[in-house]
Design a protein around this motif. Structure first.
Motif, PDB file in Angstrom:
ATOM      1  N   TYR A  79      62.730  39.387  38.900  1.00 28.71           N
ATOM      2  CA  TYR A  79      62.970  39.467  37.458  1.00 28.71           C
ATOM      3  C   TYR A  79      62.001  38.571  36.700  1.00 28.71           C
ATOM      4  O   TYR A  79      61.575  37.539  37.214  1.00 28.71           O
TER       5      TYR A  79
ATOM      6  N   PHE B 174      60.510  32.510  32.908  1.00 29.59           N
ATOM      7  CA  PHE B 174      61.048  32.256  34.238  1.00 29.59           C
ATOM      8  C   PHE B 174      61.004  33.523  35.065  1.00 29.59           C
ATOM      9  O   PHE B 174      61.419  34.600  34.612  1.00 29.59           O
TER      10      PHE B 174
ATOM     11  N   PHE C 127      79.726  34.150  35.604  1.00 31.87           N
ATOM     12  CA  PHE C 127      79.176  32.994  36.302  1.00 31.87           C
ATOM     13  C   PHE C 127      78.922  31.864  35.321  1.00 31.87           C
ATOM     14  O   PHE C 127      78.734  32.092  34.129  1.00 31.87           O
TER      15      PHE C 127
ATOM     16  N   TYR D 243      75.951  28.906  35.123  1.00 29.62           N
ATOM     17  CA  TYR D 243      74.721  28.326  35.638  1.00 29.62           C
ATOM     18  C   TYR D 243      74.525  26.984  34.949  1.00 29.62           C
ATOM     19  O   TYR D 243      74.958  26.773  33.814  1.00 29.62           O
TER      20      TYR D 243
ATOM     21  N   GLN E 129      71.535  24.168  33.785  1.00 33.35           N
ATOM     22  CA  GLN E 129      70.090  24.011  33.568  1.00 33.35           C
ATOM     23  C   GLN E 129      69.819  22.592  33.106  1.00 33.35           C
ATOM     24  O   GLN E 129      70.270  22.181  32.030  1.00 33.35           O
TER      25      GLN E 129
ATOM     26  N   LYS F 134      64.035  22.359  33.201  1.00 33.79           N
ATOM     27  CA  LYS F 134      64.031  22.854  34.575  1.00 33.79           C
ATOM     28  C   LYS F 134      64.589  24.281  34.606  1.00 33.79           C
ATOM     29  O   LYS F 134      65.029  24.817  33.593  1.00 33.79           O
ATOM     30  N   GLU F 135      64.571  24.862  35.801  1.00 29.64           N
ATOM     31  CA  GLU F 135      65.078  26.217  35.932  1.00 29.64           C
ATOM     32  C   GLU F 135      66.600  26.220  36.055  1.00 29.64           C
ATOM     33  O   GLU F 135      67.196  25.263  36.548  1.00 29.64           O
ATOM     34  N   PRO F 136      67.256  27.301  35.633  1.00 27.69           N
ATOM     35  CA  PRO F 136      68.712  27.419  35.808  1.00 27.69           C
ATOM     36  C   PRO F 136      69.065  27.548  37.285  1.00 27.69           C
ATOM     37  O   PRO F 136      68.327  28.132  38.067  1.00 27.69           O
TER      38      PRO F 136
ATOM     39  N   LEU G 247      72.645  28.377  39.851  1.00 26.32           N
ATOM     40  CA  LEU G 247      74.034  28.817  39.862  1.00 26.32           C
ATOM     41  C   LEU G 247      74.956  27.645  40.138  1.00 26.32           C
ATOM     42  O   LEU G 247      74.790  26.916  41.127  1.00 26.32           O
TER      43      LEU G 247
ATOM     44  N   LEU H 282      75.156  27.334  31.169  1.00 24.42           N
ATOM     45  CA  LEU H 282      74.920  28.707  30.729  1.00 24.42           C
ATOM     46  C   LEU H 282      76.021  29.624  31.224  1.00 24.42           C
ATOM     47  O   LEU H 282      76.297  29.667  32.432  1.00 24.42           O
TER      48      LEU H 282
ATOM     49  N   GLY I  30      72.001  42.940  39.359  1.00 26.01           N
ATOM     50  CA  GLY I  30      71.305  41.760  38.867  1.00 26.01           C
ATOM     51  C   GLY I  30      70.582  42.001  37.566  1.00 26.01           C
ATOM     52  O   GLY I  30      70.484  41.131  36.719  1.00 26.01           O
TER      53      GLY I  30
ATOM     54  N   LEU J  35      72.427  41.104  34.066  1.00 24.17           N
ATOM     55  CA  LEU J  35      72.974  39.794  33.749  1.00 24.17           C
ATOM     56  C   LEU J  35      72.623  39.431  32.317  1.00 24.17           C
ATOM     57  O   LEU J  35      71.466  39.528  31.910  1.00 24.17           O
TER      58      LEU J  35
ATOM     59  N   PHE K  91      72.798  36.333  29.596  1.00 24.54           N
ATOM     60  CA  PHE K  91      72.963  34.888  29.513  1.00 24.54           C
ATOM     61  C   PHE K  91      73.371  34.472  28.108  1.00 24.54           C
ATOM     62  O   PHE K  91      72.806  34.959  27.119  1.00 24.54           O
TER      63      PHE K  91
END
Lengths: 112, 111
Positions: A33, A90, B34, B36, B38, B42-44, B46, B87, B96, B99, B101
């Motif tokens: 993604y 991302f 879900f 998440y 973050q 930085k990146e998210p 889970l 998140l 997927g 999703l 957010f």
């Protein structure tokens, strides 16, 4: 363990320039993604690839193209960058049908 | 109306406090949910899935209310290391690529 690797980490472009963001994963995931994240907007899906050889548009695909080069790599191309594409990008991957996403560390892109 | 809405905060709480975040979603057909986490720049990652029966992971408890279309996250005994943006994520059809957010709720835990 590398996981999902994105390059570059930072990039500044002038309006009209083109560039490609690279993403590679070493987890043997089928799905990959590209998201962008803007203040107050959350992450928005640009494109995704459910499996090698397929790509689909997400919520905000305009101005972008993608290539699923092989199972490991999924690139995002901006053909003619615009200031509205200033964002943090991302890349992510997951098992097919799974919902746990593994993200790369992001690319901060500024378009002047 | 956004598909997934969260209070952006920031929530400023002292160490040891209990804090709760809520999230609402608009699509009643949403299948899974879900949280998440973050960290700044930085990146998210889970944090936990949210099940209809509610679920707990240490100091974290997630709840789902399908009738009211909201999800909650409760953090007990807050630690400095809990400072992050949380998140809320909703999956419309168990794929997927679907999703959605939320914009995230910022938490700052102070000594």
């Amino acid at each position: 363990n590398a996981g999902v690797t994105q390059t570059p980490k930072f990039q500044v472009l002038k309006t009209g320039q083109s560039m490609t963001l690279q993403c590679a994963q070493d987890m043997n995931h089928n799905s990959m993604y590209w998201y962008r994240q803007d203040p107050g907007m959350g992450l928005r899906l640009i494109y995704y690839s459910a499996s090698e050889g397929t790509t689909d548009k997400g919520e905000v695909p305009n101005g972008y193209n993608v290539s699923r080069l092989n199972k490991r790599e999924f690139s995002l191309r901006l053909e003619s960058a615009a200031p509205s594409q200033t964002s943090v990008y991302f890349c992510a991957s997951s098992e097919v049908g799974a919902e746990k996403l593994f993200f790369g560390s992001g690319t901060q892109l500024s378009v002047l | 109306r956004k598909e997934v809405e969260q209070d952006p905060g920031p929530f400023n709480v002292p160490e040891g406090a209990t804090v709760a975040f809520n999230c609402t979603y608009s699509n009643s057909a949403s299948q899974s949910f879900f949280w998440y986490r973050q960290d700044c720049r930085k990146e998210p990652k889970l944090l936990m899935s949210v099940y209809s029966s509610g679920n707990e992971d240490g100091r974290f408890t997630a709840q789902l209310n399908r009738a009211s279309q909201y999800i909650s996250l409760l953090i007990r005994d807050s630690k400095l290391s809990d400072s992050a943006t949380y998140l809320c994520v909703v999956n419309k059809n168990n794929q997927g690529g679907k999703l959605i957010f939320g914009q995230g709720t910022e938490l700052s835990v102070k000594p």
